[in-house]
Write an enzyme that holds these catalytic residues in place. Structure first.
Site, mmCIF file in Angstrom:
data_model
loop_
_atom_site.group_PDB
_atom_site.id
_atom_site.type_symbol
_atom_site.label_atom_id
_atom_site.label_comp_id
_atom_site.label_asym_id
_atom_site.label_seq_id
_atom_site.Cartn_x
_atom_site.Cartn_y
_atom_site.Cartn_z
ATOM 1 N N GLU A 52 44.666 45.790 48.465
ATOM 2 C CA GLU A 52 45.606 45.673 49.307
ATOM 3 C C GLU A 52 44.551 46.194 50.981
ATOM 4 O O GLU A 52 45.909 45.597 51.425
ATOM 5 C CB GLU A 52 46.534 46.758 48.571
ATOM 6 C CG GLU A 52 47.357 46.336 47.013
ATOM 7 C CD GLU A 52 47.806 45.219 47.138
ATOM 8 O OE1 GLU A 52 48.943 44.928 47.881
ATOM 9 O OE2 GLU A 52 47.907 44.493 46.220
ATOM 10 N N HIS B 161 47.754 33.553 43.073
ATOM 11 C CA HIS B 161 46.891 34.592 42.213
ATOM 12 C C HIS B 161 46.008 33.539 41.440
ATOM 13 O O HIS B 161 45.209 33.434 41.268
ATOM 14 C CB HIS B 161 48.130 35.399 41.751
ATOM 15 C CG HIS B 161 48.661 36.276 42.095
ATOM 16 N ND1 HIS B 161 49.590 36.761 42.874
ATOM 17 C CD2 HIS B 161 47.985 38.252 42.814
ATOM 18 C CE1 HIS B 161 50.068 37.568 43.686
ATOM 19 N NE2 HIS B 161 48.818 38.365 43.734
#
Length: 601
Positions: free
Chosen positions: A398, A494
């Site tokens: 992240e 993803h």
């Protein structure tokens, strides 16, 4: 009240210059050779740096046919890099007739003598708005945006939307308190100023787990049982400081984490028996308690304090346990970027990173918030996720989104109403976060969290990991792909990330069977060809250089191939083994010059 997570299109960011320094160890490589000198962060704007920016701006106007910059445009520098050999790279965002240009970002490349050498730009067409009078009023735009974004609309700003080959007068509206986001959040809605048509509707924060994945896990009834590294904190000399007297002062404490056992923590001593979970040695990096609220500001979080400088107990009974993992993960990530690339902070501005744990109620996710400039960790939804997602590679992933946001700012080509993102630039963004998140694990080398090329292996998933880089298609949950195809143009990010993640793994470790750190890998190629890796150190350095110099908001997989080839050429030469292996690695995932699309998709 839900927290307004807002992604603003930056028009001015503190400019940083880089100077020559040797690439230090920080990514354990398979090859013993050390890459050539790599830039590291230096000071903010200086007279010498301003000359570089001015030269790049002048070059952009002088070479308008190549850069697409016109006299109606204003360029503002967001990053400036000077290589060890003196070559210069200046990243700009653009306004046209005073309006921000979406998709107008570019990087101007100069020689060591500040002569124009080339440009990397988001879109190739000329931007020229003949009129700036919208048919839709600002009030009408706000009403439409509030409906589309399912929240409260802020101001409607006129912009030029130059994405996807168009030149359209548009309104950009930030919608907060969005009911379409998992934890409040916000969306940035862009509307055609003439017709009111929705041009884009993007969620501001990046979440580790996509809405589609969460829905699938819940439908399967899968309840995660994360593997933890519970440990009691080792004794520490409470109050051990860098100064003999005077507060505040840097101190050394220990924490009992969920996932990595007992870990050292750099803290701040504020009195004889008073400590705060704030790290002055890393730009005042700090973790705070959101107290189960979706806070609007990091400053509203409650500081973690202690009288002993021992933090957490490794269980949910102590609110500081999650903070230990978060603080350790953030510090480890910052250390990786600084020791490996000389990058001082997520934005390369010398500032630390921040984290809020216990964010919201029943939030089973972790987020990077560009507006807050911090990590947000929920405590789990009580169904699928029973613990906070404060795992090391999640934090590395992240925070790496933050690095991407501060550099190329890769954007998805579309986002659905649930927040699922699609398209190659977004897939590349996810891939780079996985690549550097994995590299954080290798650099940290914690025995309680052994480094590997798996992402989310400690989350307790039935398939034993969330994603992996050697053979991405082993991720059945997200349907991650191994190779590029035309379907990549509109694949969920993803799932699509496997293309470039696989290319990176092949570049680093090569094809076929291999055991690294006790983990067995077996990486295939699209045509059965054999690739011999150049080592993790060199592969990571090439991808980082490509990101910071040769990628922009619209970079797709074929552009990424070109960017990494340019980076390898800069570092090792066009006839080097490293350059040739970059080409082989991309070809092995079906990204080749021969199948490059003729236009952006």
């Amino acid at each position: 009240m839900r927290r307004p997570h807002i992604r603003r299109h930056r028009l001015a960011i503190a400019v940083a210059v880089t100077t020559a320094a040797t690439l230090t160890a920080g990514v354990a490589g398979s090859a013993s050779a050390t890459p050539p000198a790599s830039p590291v962060a230096a000071s903010s704007a200086t007279p010498a740096l301003q000359k570089v920016v001015d030269a790049a701006r002048d070059a952009a106007y002088a070479h308008a046919s190549a850069t697409g910059v016109s006299k109606k445009d204003t360029l503002k520098a967001t990053d400036t890099l000077v290589d060890p050999d003196g070559r210069q790279h200046v990243r700009f965002v653009r306004t046209h007739r005073g309006m921000p240009v979406l998709g107008g970002d570019l990087v101007v490349h100069l020689t060591a003598k500040s002569a124009y050498e080339g440009v990397t730009r988001a879109y190739r067409h000329q931007v020229d708005m003949t009129g700036t009078d919208p048919k839709l009023s600002a009030g009408e735009a706000r009403t439409k945006a509030a409906t589309v974004g399912k929240g409260q609309a802020g101001d409607a700003e006129l912009v030029v939307d130059a994405r996807n080959g168009r030149t359209t007068l548009a309104y950009q509206v930030e919608v907060t308190d969005s009911r379409s986001a998992e934890s409040g959040g916000a969306r940035t809605v862009v509307l055609d100023a003439a017709t009111g048509a929705v041009l884009s509707n993007v969620q501001a924060d990046d979440s580790f787990l996509s809405p589609a994945l969460q829905r699938k896990l819940r439908a399967r009834g899968e309840r995660l049982n994360p593997s933890t590294g519970l440990a009691t904190p080792a004794p520490t000399a409470a109050g051990q400081t860098a100064k003999s007297a005077g507060f505040p002062a840097a101190a050394k404490g220990t924490g009992a984490s969920f996932f990595v056992g007992s870990v050292p923590l750099s803290t701040t001593q504020t009195a004889k028996k008073s400590f705060t979970l704030k790290d002055s040695t890393r730009g005042n990096t700090e973790t705070r308690d959101a107290r189960d609220k979706e806070l609007e500001k990091f400053a509203d979080g409650k500081a973690f304090t202690s009288t002993t400088n021992r933090w957490g107990n490794g269980t949910t009974s102590n609110r500081a346990s999650a903070a230990v993992d978060a603080q350790y993960g953030v510090a480890s990530t910052l250390d990786f970027y600084k020791k490996t690339f000389g990058r001082k902070g997520i934005k390369n501005d010398g500032r630390g990173a921040r984290a809020l744990v216990h964010f919201g109620k029943k939030v089973g996710n972790a987020f990077w918030s560009p507006n807050c400039g911090c990590m947000l960790y929920g405590d789990g939804d009580g169904r699928t996720f029973a613990k906070p997602l404060v795992v090391l590679d999640v934090t590395g992933h992240e925070l790496s989104h933050g690095v991407v946001d501060a550099t190329a700012n890769l954007q998805p080509t579309r986002v659905d109403i649930e927040g699922n993102q699609f398209g190659e630039p977004g897939s590349l963004n996810e891939s780079l976060a996985d690549i550097f998140g994995s590299a954080v694990e290798f650099a940290t080398n914690n025995p309680k969290n052994p480094p590997n090329y798996l992402m989310g292996e400690k989350l307790g998933l039935d398939q034993k990991f969330l994603r992996r880089l050697d053979k991405p298609s082993l991720d059945k949950l997200e349907g991650t792909v191994d190779y590029w195809s035309k379907a990549s143009y509109d694949t969920e990010v993803h799932a699509g990330s496997g293309v470039s993640s696989h290319a990176y793994y092949l570049l680093a470790e090569g094809s076929g069977k291999k055991t690294i750190g006790g983990v067995a890998y077996n990486s295939p190629t699209v045509d059965g060809s054999k690739v011999t890796g150049i080592g993790r150190t060199k592969a990571t350095a090439i991808f980082y250089r490509a990101l910071t110099r040769y990628m922009v908001s619209t970079t797709d997989f074929h552009d990424a191939r070109t960017a990494t080839l340019r980076a390898a050429k800069d570092m090792y030469g066009a006839k080097s083994t490293e350059y040739k292996t970059v080409d082989k690695a991309w070809a092995a995932v079906n990204v080749k010059a021969s199948n490059k699309p003729s236009s952006k998709h």
